[in-house]
Design an enzyme around this catalytic site. Structure first.
Site, short mmCIF file in Angstrom:
data_model
loop_
_atom_site.label_atom_id
_atom_site.label_comp_id
_atom_site.label_asym_id
_atom_site.label_seq_id
_atom_site.Cartn_x
_atom_site.Cartn_y
_atom_site.Cartn_z
N CYS A 228 15.76 71.72 52.70
CA CYS A 228 15.16 72.82 53.48
C CYS A 228 14.09 73.54 52.65
O CYS A 228 14.42 74.20 51.66
CB CYS A 228 16.29 73.77 53.89
SG CYS A 228 15.76 75.39 54.42
N CYS B 243 14.37 77.36 52.38
CA CYS B 243 15.49 77.73 51.50
C CYS B 243 15.03 77.83 50.06
O CYS B 243 15.46 78.71 49.32
CB CYS B 243 16.62 76.71 51.62
SG CYS B 243 17.34 76.59 53.27
#
Length: 89
Positions: A13, A16
């Site tokens: 991600c 993230c």
């Protein structure tokens, strides 16, 4: 009062990775007063489902009374700090 910040993330991600340095700073500043948990949604799907995490990053701030605040997407430090203070950190 126990204050916990749960960071729901995945290695693949991109957002993230943007969130990580913000959380690392907070973890240093709140060491001893807030428990930080990183939860990999791929490995801990049951926990992600329990918190109804549908997109990541999702950050959940909770205390002994339950969830105080929930953030989806990259969240700025100020908002996270406000939630931690509201939770009793």
């Amino acid at each position: 009062m126990t204050v916990t910040l749960k960071d729901f993330y995945a290695d693949w991600c991109g957002p993230c990775k943007t969130q990580d340095p913000i959380l690392e700073e907070l973890e240093e500043d709140y060491e001893g007063s807030v428990s930080f948990e990183k939860i990999d949604v791929d490995e801990e799907q049951d926990v992600a489902n329990e918190y109804q995490v549908r997109s990541i990053p999702t950050i959940v701030v909770e205390n002994d009374d339950g969830v105080v605040e929930r953030f989806v997407g990259v969240t700025q430090r100020e908002k996270l700090e406000d939630a931690l203070k509201q939770a009793g950190a």
